[in-house]
Design an enzyme around this catalytic site. Structure first.
Site, PDB file in Angstrom:
ATOM      1  N   CYS A  85      43.494  37.373  43.030  1.00 21.31           N
ATOM      2  CA  CYS A  85      43.081  38.424  44.062  1.00 21.31           C
ATOM      3  C   CYS A  85      42.601  39.495  43.357  1.00 21.31           C
ATOM      4  O   CYS A  85      41.650  39.631  42.670  1.00 21.31           O
ATOM      5  CB  CYS A  85      44.336  38.775  44.833  1.00 21.31           C
ATOM      6  SG  CYS A  85      43.967  39.973  46.290  1.00 21.31           S
ATOM      7  N   HIS A 202      46.289  33.441  47.539  1.00 21.31           N
ATOM      8  CA  HIS A 202      47.529  33.714  46.580  1.00 21.31           C
ATOM      9  C   HIS A 202      48.284  32.142  46.403  1.00 21.31           C
ATOM     10  O   HIS A 202      49.229  32.162  47.493  1.00 21.31           O
ATOM     11  CB  HIS A 202      48.354  34.522  47.058  1.00 21.31           C
ATOM     12  CG  HIS A 202      47.829  36.186  46.994  1.00 21.31           C
ATOM     13  ND1 HIS A 202      48.240  36.813  45.730  1.00 21.31           N
ATOM     14  CD2 HIS A 202      47.088  36.780  47.832  1.00 21.31           C
ATOM     15  CE1 HIS A 202      47.424  37.993  45.711  1.00 21.31           C
ATOM     16  NE2 HIS A 202      46.993  38.033  47.228  1.00 21.31           N
ATOM     17  N   GLU A 204      50.687  31.617  44.255  1.00 17.02           N
ATOM     18  CA  GLU A 204      51.838  32.049  43.816  1.00 17.02           C
ATOM     19  C   GLU A 204      52.773  32.404  45.234  1.00 17.02           C
ATOM     20  O   GLU A 204      53.930  32.586  44.979  1.00 17.02           O
ATOM     21  CB  GLU A 204      51.918  32.939  42.791  1.00 17.02           C
ATOM     22  CG  GLU A 204      51.571  34.643  43.303  1.00 17.02           C
ATOM     23  CD  GLU A 204      50.264  34.852  43.681  1.00 17.02           C
ATOM     24  OE1 GLU A 204      49.432  34.096  43.902  1.00 17.02           O
ATOM     25  OE2 GLU A 204      49.808  36.059  43.933  1.00 17.02           O
TER      26      GLU A 204
END
Lengths: 230, 90
Positions: A85, A202, A204
């Protein structure tokens, strides 16, 4: 495996990245953007967020941070660098990846789950995926519209450097599957030598069943495995 | 050394989609300005600096644009001197 998670003023996904690295057995350490020196680290992670409030252009000020000189040296020496990002935006601004991330075509901040197709399962970040695998991963960005000049796009395609592409749930290109208008539905790319990956979604945030998806785990296990075998 | 004020105009490169310009364009049309056929939104940056000469100031700001103020992938820039230069030495 020692992993540095770089925190810039305005980063907000640094703890998620730290936790993701820990979850797959990485020894993660936060590094403040003013610190120097990446000796002894095996991988560098640049988190999402809004470094410097996205002033001037997203990532433009962060790439002037002292630590970025070390990140560039680390990457040029072949060290793995992952930018997610805002981290992807910083990698483009720093010249480690080509192109730029423009405002979403819709002019709206997009925060939702998207589907990605794994285009390359032979990178050090994606070896634990299957080529063609469809992932469900969240996005949250206002400037994820990847653009580059024609020569760069041709090089990215012909050299197989597009790692993730936005698709629909069946894995096909379709109207509405691309959340930001990025050229060629690009969601993530690598540099020429394949050790730097930038992506808008994302992974994560896709590490726990409870939070909706575990499709991000394989990215981090791939990275850890590549460092253990090298 | 004199002090100079410079204006940098950064604008989206031709051909690149400018979603911000498009949104403003639609708003102007909906306000009744039917004759508006295109809008591009850029930004202006004002810099006050000391330099040996106007040319030196212009050259320095050109370097600033290439290094930081504009992204060569997506933006073009123009630099001009604005206002009076005044002696900053005293």
């Amino acid at each position: 495996m020692k992993v540095a998670v770089i925190t810039f003023p305005g980063s907000n996904c640094d703890y998620d990245l730290y936790k993701a690295a820990q979850q797959v057995g990485g020894d993660a350490t936060f590094m403040w953007h003013r610190e120097r020196g990446l000796a002894g680290y095996d991988a560098v992670l640049l988190p999402g967020g809004f470094s410097y409030g996205d002033y001037l252009r997203a990532g433009a000020i962060a790439r002037m941070s002292p630590i970025m000189a070390d990140v560039i040296t680390f990457a040029n020496a072949g060290g793995p660098v992952l930018g997610i990002c805002n981290g992807f935006q910083i990698l483009c601004e720093s010249g480690l990846l080509p192109g730029a991330l423009m405002h979403n075509e819709s002019m709206k901040f997009q925060s939702k789950d998207v589907f990605l197709r794994v285009e390359r399962a032979d990178t050090l970040f994606t070896a634990d995926y299957e080529a063609g695998q469809i992932l469900r991963i969240p996005i949250a960005h206002g400037e994820g519209n990847y653009e580059a000049d024609k020569e760069t796009l041709e090089a990215l395609e012909s050299e197989g450097r597009v790692v993730f592409r936005y698709v629909d749930s069946s894995g096909e290109k379709s109207e509405g599957a691309n959340p930001n208008g990025s050229w060629h539905d690009i969601a993530g790319i690598t540099n020429e030598s394949g050790n730097v990956l930038g992506m808008m979604p994302h992974p994560e945030r896709a590490m726990e069943e409870l939070l909706g998806s575990t499709d991000g785990i394989a990215l981090f296990t791939s990275l850890v495995a590549s460092l253990q075998t090298s | 050394m004199s002090q100079y004020r410079l204006e940098v105009r950064v604008k989206p490169r031709p051909g690149l989609l400018d979603p911000q310009g498009k949104a403003v364009h639609h708003s102007l049309n909906s306000l009744g300005w039917d004759g508006v056929s295109d809008v591009r939104v850029g930004k202006a940056i004002y810099i006050d600096m000391d330099a040996e000469s106007a040319d030196a100031a212009l050259e320095a700001v050109g370097v600033m644009c290439r290094k930081l103020l504009a992204n060569p992938v997506t933006e073009d820039f123009e630099v001009s001197l604005v206002g009076e230069a005044k002696d900053a030495g005293s």
